[in-house]
Every structure is written in C-alpha cells, then in structure tokens.
Scaffold this motif. Structure first.
Motif, PDB file in Angstrom:
ATOM      1  N   GLY A   1       0.970  -1.837  -0.174  1.00 52.76           N
ATOM      2  CA  GLY A   1       0.077  -0.094   0.073  1.00 52.76           C
ATOM      3  C   GLY A   1       1.233   1.858   0.195  1.00 52.76           C
ATOM      4  N   ARG A   2       2.234   0.799  -0.701  1.00 54.02           N
ATOM      5  CA  ARG A   2       2.660   2.019  -0.338  1.00 54.02           C
ATOM      6  C   ARG A   2       4.321   1.315  -1.254  1.00 54.02           C
ATOM      7  NH1 ARG A   2       6.538   3.090   5.138  1.00 54.02           N
ATOM      8  NH2 ARG A   2       7.333   0.753   5.853  1.00 54.02           N
ATOM      9  N   ALA A   3       4.873   2.884  -1.097  1.00 54.24           N
ATOM     10  CA  ALA A   3       6.381   2.814  -1.962  1.00 54.24           C
ATOM     11  C   ALA A   3       7.749   4.060  -1.651  1.00 54.24           C
ATOM     12  CB  ALA A   3       5.965   2.634  -3.771  1.00 54.24           C
ATOM     13  N   LYS A   4       8.681   3.497  -1.744  1.00 47.16           N
ATOM     14  CA  LYS A   4       9.705   4.052  -1.155  1.00 47.16           C
ATOM     15  C   LYS A   4      10.360   4.315  -2.857  1.00 47.16           C
ATOM     16  CE  LYS A   4      13.700   4.926   1.228  1.00 47.16           C
ATOM     17  NZ  LYS A   4      15.407   4.369   1.976  1.00 47.16           N
ATOM     18  N   ILE A   5      11.052   6.085  -2.904  1.00 46.33           N
ATOM     19  CA  ILE A   5      11.341   6.397  -4.382  1.00 46.33           C
ATOM     20  C   ILE A   5      12.368   7.156  -3.694  1.00 46.33           C
ATOM     21  CG2 ILE A   5      10.833   7.774  -6.008  1.00 46.33           C
ATOM     22  CD1 ILE A   5       7.413   7.082  -6.529  1.00 46.33           C
ATOM     23  N   THR A   6      13.679   6.107  -4.216  1.00 44.28           N
ATOM     24  CA  THR A   6      15.166   7.359  -4.853  1.00 44.28           C
ATOM     25  C   THR A   6      15.788   7.466  -5.929  1.00 44.28           C
ATOM     26  OG1 THR A   6      16.323   5.109  -4.636  1.00 44.28           O
ATOM     27  CG2 THR A   6      15.425   5.657  -2.184  1.00 44.28           C
ATOM     28  N   TRP A   7      16.151   9.053  -5.452  1.00 40.46           N
ATOM     29  CA  TRP A   7      17.456   9.926  -6.785  1.00 40.46           C
ATOM     30  C   TRP A   7      18.630  10.272  -6.088  1.00 40.46           C
ATOM     31  CZ3 TRP A   7      12.694  11.491  -4.619  1.00 40.46           C
ATOM     32  CH2 TRP A   7      12.421  12.522  -3.504  1.00 40.46           C
ATOM     33  N   TYR A   8      19.017  10.554  -7.228  1.00 42.72           N
ATOM     34  CA  TYR A   8      20.129  12.000  -6.600  1.00 42.72           C
ATOM     35  C   TYR A   8      19.979  12.992  -7.548  1.00 42.72           C
ATOM     36  CZ  TYR A   8      22.275   7.296  -5.865  1.00 42.72           C
ATOM     37  OH  TYR A   8      23.062   5.956  -4.356  1.00 42.72           O
ATOM     38  N   ILE A   9      20.479  14.108  -6.894  1.00 45.56           N
ATOM     39  CA  ILE A   9      20.844  15.435  -7.501  1.00 45.56           C
ATOM     40  C   ILE A   9      22.576  15.497  -7.646  1.00 45.56           C
ATOM     41  CG2 ILE A   9      20.679  17.915  -5.835  1.00 45.56           C
ATOM     42  CD1 ILE A   9      17.750  16.230  -6.496  1.00 45.56           C
ATOM     43  N   GLY A  10      22.302  16.290  -8.527  1.00 40.98           N
ATOM     44  CA  GLY A  10      23.534  16.445  -9.065  1.00 40.98           C
ATOM     45  C   GLY A  10      25.168  17.858  -8.183  1.00 40.98           C
ATOM     46  N   THR A  11      25.490  18.086  -8.948  1.00 38.65           N
ATOM     47  CA  THR A  11      25.887  19.796  -7.833  1.00 38.65           C
ATOM     48  C   THR A  11      25.698  20.982  -7.713  1.00 38.65           C
ATOM     49  OG1 THR A  11      27.393  19.816 -10.250  1.00 38.65           O
ATOM     50  CG2 THR A  11      28.095  17.852  -8.080  1.00 38.65           C
ATOM     51  N   ASP A  12      24.437  20.733  -8.964  1.00 38.98           N
ATOM     52  CA  ASP A  12      23.917  22.688  -8.743  1.00 38.98           C
ATOM     53  C   ASP A  12      23.619  22.418  -7.868  1.00 38.98           C
ATOM     54  OD1 ASP A  12      22.470  24.722 -10.794  1.00 38.98           O
ATOM     55  OD2 ASP A  12      21.523  23.553 -11.358  1.00 38.98           O
ATOM     56  N   PRO A  13      24.108  23.798  -7.310  1.00 40.13           N
ATOM     57  CA  PRO A  13      23.926  24.468  -5.676  1.00 40.13           C
ATOM     58  C   PRO A  13      22.640  25.569  -5.492  1.00 40.13           C
ATOM     59  CG  PRO A  13      25.202  26.000  -7.476  1.00 40.13           C
ATOM     60  CD  PRO A  13      25.112  24.550  -8.749  1.00 40.13           C
ATOM     61  N   LYS A  14      21.444  25.706  -6.796  1.00 43.63           N
ATOM     62  CA  LYS A  14      20.119  25.893  -7.451  1.00 43.63           C
ATOM     63  C   LYS A  14      19.464  25.597  -6.432  1.00 43.63           C
ATOM     64  CE  LYS A  14      21.537  27.554 -11.302  1.00 43.63           C
ATOM     65  NZ  LYS A  14      21.004  28.402 -12.983  1.00 43.63           N
TER      66      LYS A  14
ATOM     67  N   GLY B   1      28.285  17.318  -3.600  1.00 52.64           N
ATOM     68  CA  GLY B   1      28.577  16.661  -4.124  1.00 52.64           C
ATOM     69  C   GLY B   1      27.135  16.044  -5.096  1.00 52.64           C
ATOM     70  N   ILE B   2      27.393  14.790  -4.969  1.00 50.72           N
ATOM     71  CA  ILE B   2      25.670  14.415  -5.281  1.00 50.72           C
ATOM     72  C   ILE B   2      25.194  14.221  -4.584  1.00 50.72           C
ATOM     73  CG2 ILE B   2      24.802  12.158  -6.576  1.00 50.72           C
ATOM     74  CD1 ILE B   2      27.243  12.843  -9.068  1.00 50.72           C
ATOM     75  N   GLN B   3      24.020  14.403  -4.159  1.00 47.91           N
ATOM     76  CA  GLN B   3      23.525  13.209  -3.586  1.00 47.91           C
ATOM     77  C   GLN B   3      21.980  12.917  -3.095  1.00 47.91           C
ATOM     78  OE1 GLN B   3      23.090  17.401  -0.528  1.00 47.91           O
ATOM     79  NE2 GLN B   3      21.154  16.776   0.560  1.00 47.91           N
ATOM     80  N   LYS B   4      22.023  11.850  -2.149  1.00 39.67           N
ATOM     81  CA  LYS B   4      21.308  11.454  -1.929  1.00 39.67           C
ATOM     82  C   LYS B   4      19.508  11.623  -2.103  1.00 39.67           C
ATOM     83  CE  LYS B   4      19.835   6.003  -1.974  1.00 39.67           C
ATOM     84  NZ  LYS B   4      20.393   4.460  -1.258  1.00 39.67           N
ATOM     85  N   ASP B   5      18.081  11.323  -1.984  1.00 41.69           N
ATOM     86  CA  ASP B   5      17.569  12.679  -1.174  1.00 41.69           C
ATOM     87  C   ASP B   5      16.408  10.965  -1.603  1.00 41.69           C
ATOM     88  OD1 ASP B   5      15.517  13.102  -0.393  1.00 41.69           O
ATOM     89  OD2 ASP B   5      15.689  14.809  -1.565  1.00 41.69           O
ATOM     90  N   SER B   6      14.713  11.053  -1.125  1.00 31.99           N
ATOM     91  CA  SER B   6      13.789   9.507  -1.408  1.00 31.99           C
ATOM     92  C   SER B   6      13.039  10.475  -0.139  1.00 31.99           C
ATOM     93  CB  SER B   6      14.471   8.582  -0.503  1.00 31.99           C
ATOM     94  OG  SER B   6      14.516   8.665   1.122  1.00 31.99           O
ATOM     95  N   ILE B   7      11.267   9.286  -0.761  1.00 33.86           N
ATOM     96  CA  ILE B   7      10.158   9.747  -0.514  1.00 33.86           C
ATOM     97  C   ILE B   7       9.815   8.535   0.177  1.00 33.86           C
ATOM     98  CG2 ILE B   7       9.070  10.283  -2.768  1.00 33.86           C
ATOM     99  CD1 ILE B   7       7.580  12.493  -1.303  1.00 33.86           C
TER     100      ILE B   7
END
Length: 468
Positions: free
Chosen positions: A56-69, A94-100
């Motif tokens: 009944g749910r899901a976890k999604i992960t991704w990466y954000i690049g070096t763009d400081p803006k 640097g590259i940073q992982k994020d999730s929800i």
C-alpha cells in the motif's frame, strides 16, 4: 549548340541565386523572431530514479547533481494534476541522494514525474518512473507454503498439521497459525521455514484455526502478510451405523452406479443389482446369472455412461456393456477385444472417466483414463503417490478417496478430475471393524466379517467418525 549550352548555364545560375536569396530571408526572419528572447537556463534534473514497492505504499529514491541552485523537488502524478513538494537541503557539495515514501497507494501502477525547482522560478527537465504498490492480490499470487495434511486426534485433543516444504526463493519468512484452545485461550503459533510438522495442543473438536504465510521480498520495502485461510477441525460423531436387512458376502465385489444402485459381483460370477430406496434400504432389482465368470475375470466394475471395465485372469483390460442380459464387448476402433495388458495390480478404484490402480509391494497408486470406445486417453499410468497401503479404500462421490489404515483410522483425500491429490485428513477411528466399505450416493456401507451391512449418512469434511 553552343548558344543553347550558354543559355542553360545562365538559367541554372539565376535559379541558384534565387534559392540562396530566399534561404537568407528565412534565416533572417527566424533570427529576428528570437532576437529579443533570453537564453533558457535549466536546473540539473533528477537522476537515477529507483522504486522499492511496499504494501500500500512505495519508497522512491533518486540523486541530485552538483547544481547549487536546486531548492526543492516537485513530484507529479495524475497527468500533473496532483503533486508533492519535497524540499531539498544540500549537505554535501557533490552528488546527493534523496528519497520519499508515498503512502495510501492502491494496488496498481502509477506514473510519477520529478522536476527540480527553486524560488527564482527556474526548473529542470522532467524525469519519470512507474511505481507499483503491493496489495492483497499480490500476496495471494506469491509462492506459499500450504497445508498438506490435517490429522486430528480426538482422544488427545491434538491437531497435527503437515506443511509443504519451503524452497529457495519463495520469500516465505515464516507461517502463522491462530486458534483458541479448549480453555478459551487464544494461541498464536509461529512456524519457521525449516519446520514441516506442527502440533496444535489442547485443540477442541469442531473448532477453527487460521493459517497464513508471511513474506519479505529482497527488493521490497515491507513485510507482506498473506490472507488468512480458515480451517475447521471435524466434529466428533459417535456412531456405529444403521444395520441393514441386506446381507452381504465378503467374497463378493461391490460397487455403485450413478449414486442410486449397488452392484454385487459374487463368487459364482453373478451380477446382482440393488436399488437404493428413499428410506435408505436396498432392494434387489436385477440379477444376471454367471454374467461375468470368475474363471475368466478377476476384476469387474462400473466405469462410465453404460460401460464396465473387466480385467481378465491374464491381466488384459476390456470394456463391456450389459445388453439384454448379456455381457457385450466394446471393441476398439481396430476391432480388438482388449486394449490393455499387464494389469496385475492388487486393487482397482473406479471413478468417472478414469480409474485408479494400486500396485503390489510398492503401493504405487496410478491413474488410467479410458475413452468410451475402448481406447486410452493421455497421461495414462501416471503415478499419483507411492506407498498407498490402505484397505479398504473407496472413492466417495467422485471427490474424495476415503480409506482405512492398518490402525483403523479413517482418512479422506480430496482429488481432482485428473486424479491428483489434495491434503490428507484424518476423519475417524475404529473403522477396522469393517472388511469392506462401499459408497452409494451420500451413504457409506460398512460390511463386517459376519456379512452384516451398516449404513452411514456420510459427510467427509464436517465429522470425525468414532466407532466402538
């Protein structure tokens, strides 16, 4: 000719000049149209999207690049009509992982689109991923452990259960049983993967228990709980059956036809037909003297439609009809009078459209599919199980094998139309008093050594039949 060539060359030159002029004008027009517009700058886009499905749910992960803006990630679905904003807090240059984790999902697949934004109105290009959440249907389709045996012991108030073995890759973490014992105490039993036999102590007859499997898939987010299946122990029934006036003979073979007729094939080769009356009694309706001589045949039973199967003393199989008091052979399409050989089995159990055989020594139980034209169907002689040493044994209502073991316990085994087995269940005790049991409709007849018949209005699933 020279003048013609000069003219042609002049025309080609003029045409080329005209095309170049038009092209230059088009380019100038395009440049003029975009001359006042600023160059579009995009933020770095969401990268390397991955999903972990949950219940009944899901976890999604991704990466954000070096763009400081980049200041936030917006997640869209439902044709971008719905969205969630996930603030981005940079903790590393640097590259940073994020999730929800997205909750309250239905058991379906949904397309999600991701776009990075900031307070200046700048944004990235879209990234997308399809997310599937698990639900009850998913759990029901997983490979699970099943109950293969249910053995209730009334005297010990004990329910012994057998489970199919766990196999590599089945994702079963453990199985679970809930029940209420004879003292009214709720019990929960956890069955580990390496346990194939479990005993439920202090279990009341007629009571229920719930069984389920618990899974965890390596690629998943959650533990997945299968739906509970409810099983019921049989209710003890103390009964010795109603004694019939019909006398039997232990040297005779008995079988039913269409649920309302009892056939006796006696030692003289006579075939006697008894009709089942409304009051449960039997009355003799037909007699065929010396119809199936024992000197020629060692087995005879009703098969299907108006057909009978015989096995002769040479172990050859033949199909017959009874026409005007005579045994008529159903010949094969090629004209042969037999269509099977080497049938030296010690016992045959008739069904509809097929029959079982039990081999001597090994107890191999096999299925045989005969067509009404005295030919064989497919998958003949398939071994259903080995070591089937039960006597007596019948097929009740073409749905359950009902049989007695050497200790007098009564068992039932559900079957399919292809003759395969379900889980074995113990449903009675004290049945060694009968040398034969016969099924006629919803009744079982027990024949004792004195030649007396006892009739039971039988139920395979609800009762535990206890005989004195």
């Amino acid at each position: 000719m020279k003048k013609m060539n000069k003219l042609l060359t002049l025309m080609v030159t003029l045409l080329a000049i005209l095309i170049v002029g038009i092209s230059c004008d088009s380019i100038n027009d395009i440049q003029s149209e975009f001359a006042g517009m600023e160059e579009k700058a995009y933020l770095g886009k969401v990268d390397s999207l991955k999903v972990q499905p949950g219940f009944g749910r899901a976890k999604i992960t991704w990466y954000i690049g070096t763009d400081p803006k980049i200041e936030q990630t917006v997640i869209y679905w439902n044709m971008r009509r719905d969205s969630i904003v996930k603030d981005f807090v940079r903790t590393t240059p640097g590259i940073q992982k994020d999730s929800i984790i997205i909750e309250n999902l239905t058991e379906s697949s949904i397309l999600y689109e991701f776009r990075n934004k900031n307070s200046k109105g700048e944004s990235s290009l879209y990234s997308s991923i399809t997310v599937t959440a698990w639900g009850e249907n998913f759990a029901s389709n997983l490979f699970e452990r099943k109950l293969t045996m249910r053995e209730y012991d009334f005297a010990l108030s004990q329910y012994k259960l057998g489970l199919s073995p766990a196999i590599t890759g089945d994702s079963v973490v453990y199985s679970q049983i809930n029940y209420k014992d004879k003292d009214g105490v709720n019990k929960t039993v956890k069955i580990e993967r390496n346990t194939d036999i479990i005993e439920l102590a202090n279990f009341p007859d007629g009571a229920e228990f719930q069984f389920r499997n618990v899974f965890f898939l390596p690629q998943g987010l959650d533990t997945v709980y299968g739906n509970y299946q409810t099983f019921k122990a049989p209710t003890a029934k103390f009964e010795n059956g109603k004694k019939l006036s019909l006398k039997g003979n232990i040297s005779s073979r008995y079988f039913e036809r269409d649920g309302d007729k009892l056939y006796e094939w006696n030692a003289d080769g006579d075939v006697i037909v008894y009709a089942l009356n409304e009051d449960g009694s039997f009355s003799q309706s037909e007699t065929y003297l010396s119809l199936v001589p024992r000197s020629n045949y060692r087995e005879f039973f009703f098969y299907n439609d108006d057909k009978f199967i015989c096995v002769n003393t040479g172990n050859l199989v033949s199909m017959h009809r009874i026409v005007d008091g005579r045994l008529v052979t159903v010949k094969t399409p090629s004209g042969a009078e037999t269509f099977g050989s080497s049938f030296n089995m010690i016992k045959f159990i008739p069904a509809k459209g097929f029959f079982y055989s039990i081999a001597p020594t090994t107890g191999d139980l096999r299925t045989w599919f005969a067509n009404n034209d005295a030919t064989w169907g497919s998958s003949n002689g398939t071994t259903v199980t080995k070591g089937f040493f039960y006597d007596p044994v019948i097929l009740f209502n073409y749905q359950y094998l009902v049989c007695v073991d050497q200790d007098g316990y009564l068992w039932s085994i559900p079957i399919t139309t292809s003759g395969t087995f379900g889980s074995k269940n113990k449903i009675g005790t004290g049945w060694s008093k009968f040398v034969k049991i016969i099924n006629v409709g919803n009744k079982i007849l027990g024949l004792d050594a004195n030649g007396d018949f006892y009739e039971f209005d039988f139920n395979v699933t609800d009762n535990y039949w206890i005989l004195d």
